[in-house]
Design an enzyme around this catalytic site. Structure first.
Site, PDB file in Angstrom:
ATOM      1  CB  SER A 186     107.461 -51.139  68.349  1.00 20.43           C
ATOM      2  OG  SER A 186     107.657 -50.990  69.736  1.00 20.43           O
ATOM      3  CG  HIS A 214     107.125 -49.902  64.195  1.00 23.24           C
ATOM      4  ND1 HIS A 214     107.900 -50.925  63.685  1.00 23.24           N
ATOM      5  CD2 HIS A 214     107.638 -49.620  65.411  1.00 23.24           C
ATOM      6  CE1 HIS A 214     108.813 -51.261  64.557  1.00 23.24           C
ATOM      7  NE2 HIS A 214     108.686 -50.479  65.622  1.00 23.24           N
ATOM      8  CE  LYS A 245     112.260 -49.573  63.688  1.00 21.02           C
ATOM      9  NZ  LYS A 245     111.824 -49.097  64.989  1.00 21.02           N
TER      10      LYS A 245
HETATM   11  C1  LIG Z   1     112.755 -48.670  66.001  1.00 24.48           C
HETATM   12  C2  LIG Z   1     112.080 -47.607  66.774  1.00 24.48           C
HETATM   13  C3  LIG Z   1     112.718 -46.408  67.053  1.00 24.48           C
HETATM   14  C4  LIG Z   1     114.158 -46.182  66.732  1.00 24.48           C
HETATM   15  O1  LIG Z   1     114.340 -45.955  65.368  1.00 24.48           O
HETATM   16  P1  LIG Z   1     115.751 -46.347  64.708  1.00 24.48           P
HETATM   17  O2  LIG Z   1     115.760 -45.544  63.454  1.00 24.48           O
HETATM   18  O3  LIG Z   1     115.730 -47.811  64.497  1.00 24.48           O
HETATM   19  O4  LIG Z   1     116.803 -45.929  65.675  1.00 24.48           O
HETATM   20  C5  LIG Z   1     111.997 -45.428  67.685  1.00 24.48           C
HETATM   21  N1  LIG Z   1     110.725 -45.616  68.052  1.00 24.48           N
HETATM   22  C6  LIG Z   1     110.081 -46.765  67.809  1.00 24.48           C
HETATM   23  C7  LIG Z   1     108.665 -46.917  68.226  1.00 24.48           C
HETATM   24  C8  LIG Z   1     110.745 -47.808  67.179  1.00 24.48           C
HETATM   25  O5  LIG Z   1     110.139 -48.972  66.995  1.00 24.48           O
END
Ligand SMILES: *Cc1c(COP(=O)(O)O)cnc(C)c1O
Length: 403
Positions: A186, A214, A245
């Site tokens: 990320s 992502h 996302k």
């Molecule tokens: C954002 C993220 C999450 C969490 O997901 P949400 O739906 O925002 O709670 C989990 N793993 C990674 C690698 C992320 O970047």
């Protein structure tokens, strides 16, 4: 701001916050007005937005909002109970079936968030007496899942499957073994060596779980993620993704065999003890999946433009680390330098957040450019011009850590 004069048991927080302030690590909330998108209004100021994970530009797409309206009319808003009681609607069921089809898996399970999916799944798969192997750069939610599980936690160097294999060879004391990794990291925008991790996990009879948060909607021919692009999906027993996302909606999910999903329904505590998301959220996710299927040009264009932007930044002397994706870090070492550079871009109407500890380790601060489908050529041009060259900024002359 309120000033507390009386002594009470929370006074220690003042000192801690002051410490964060001194080290330029204190975070503050900004308020966005209006929709998420390539341009946002943040704390009253209009900015070109390189900070969101709305990679495909779907967060404010009228097809999603229309789907939400329709679902609200038939289902109301709140889900009112956890899924196992009466919170699981026909739309949740439909979305889970659709996710299983999309991911070519037997079954899928929806969680209130990706964070909950990770924390709940890891803690359901391993416990005391077991062991979990985790990449040093894994997302906080994976790390918290490891801690929550009370299994032994072994951290391996970033992407280093050979080191991981040594750890597995040496490890004999545990019954169940789990390897967890981000597929697309990320903060660095680089990808895990999934083919090698699959081999290692199979050789040593360990479970493998990947987090595609992502990559869902962005990577792979059909938008299923890095595992699809590396053609190893069928050999990864636990795959997690998020709807929050690139899909512009909300919620996390896990896909895999029916028995895995059955086990999670019974044992993943954030699933069992948390209220289901509103059915209208599932409706938005279904609309987003339609768009991901119908408009592959969004993800193709995004990755092409990201590659072009990386080349231009590197040509100008910036270090973009190992990025191969729409997430492009500009490495600047120290937190203060990152904060200064981010502030200077903000003066020019560009929002590129500084990423600093504890999100990244000490000395690995960066600006995180998050490129989205909605960014025009002109917006990207302004970003490149705004960044200038590393040499122009005294604070950056020490260069970057090699990783
Ligand atoms: C954002 C993220 C999450 C969490 O997901 P949400 O739906 O925002 O709670 C989990 N793993 C990674 C690698 C992320 O970047």
């Amino acid at each position: 701001m309120t000033h507390h004069t009386t002594h009470n048991s929370l006074n220690w927080i003042d000192g801690e916050l002051a410490g964060l302030e001194r080290r330029e690590l204190r975070r503050r909330l900004a308020d966005r007005r209006g929709a998420q998108g390539a341009v946002v209004r943040l704390d009253g100021r209009e900015l070109i937005n390189f900070s969101s994970n709305d990679y495909l530009g779907l967060a404010a797409d009228p097809r999603l909002t229309q789907a939400v309206r329709a679902a609200l009319d038939s289902q109301g808003w709140g889900a009112g109970a956890s899924p196992l009681i009466s919170g699981h609607s026909d739309l949740h069921r439909q979305l889970e079936q659709r996710l299983a089809e999309f991911e070519q898996a037997e079954a899928a399970l929806l969680f209130p968030s990706g964070f909950a999916a990770n924390a709940g799944t890891i803690a359901a798969l391993v416990g005391p007496g077991d062991v979990v192997f985790t990449d040093r750069k894994n997302h906080a939610s994976l790390l918290d899942g490891c801690r929550l599980s009370r299994a032994d936690v072994k951290v391996y160097p970033h992407g280093d499957w050979q080191q991981l294999e040594k750890l597995l060879q040496r490890d004999v004391a545990h019954s169940r073994r789990l390897i967890v990794t981000d597929s697309l990291f990320s903060m660095d925008g680089d990808v895990a060596p999934l083919a090698q991790l699959v081999e290692v996990s199979e050789r040593h009879d360990a479970m493998l779980m990947i987090d595609e948060a992502h990559a869902t909607g962005v990577f792979g021919q059909s938008g299923r993620g890095v595992a699809e692009s590396q053609a190893v999906e069928a050999r990864i027993p636990v795959r997690m993704g998020t709807l929050s996302k690139a899909l512009g909606s909300h919620g996390g999910y896990v896909v895999g065999e029916c028995r895995l999903i059955d086990w999670l329904v019974n044992r993943a505590r954030p699933y069992v003890f948390s209220t289901a998301a509103p059915a209208a959220v599932a409706a938005a996710s279904l609309a987003a999946l339609d768009i991901v299927a119908a408009e592959p040009e969004r993800r193709a264009a995004l990755l092409d433009r990201a590659a072009a932007l990386r080349r231009r930044l590197v040509d100008r002397g910036w270090n973009a680390g190992g990025s191969v994706s729409q997430i492009i870090p500009v490495l600047v070492d120290e937190a203060e330098a990152a904060v200064r550079l981010s502030a200077s871009l903000r003066e020019k109407g560009l929002f590129v957040p500084a990423i600093r500890p504890p999100t990244v380790p000490q000395g690995e601060a960066c600006l995180r450019i998050s490129l989205c489908y909605g960014h025009s050529r002109e917006m990207v041009e302004r970003l490149v011009e705004g960044l200038g060259e590393p040499g122009n900024n005294q604070s950056l002359e020490r260069g970057c850590t090699t990783r």
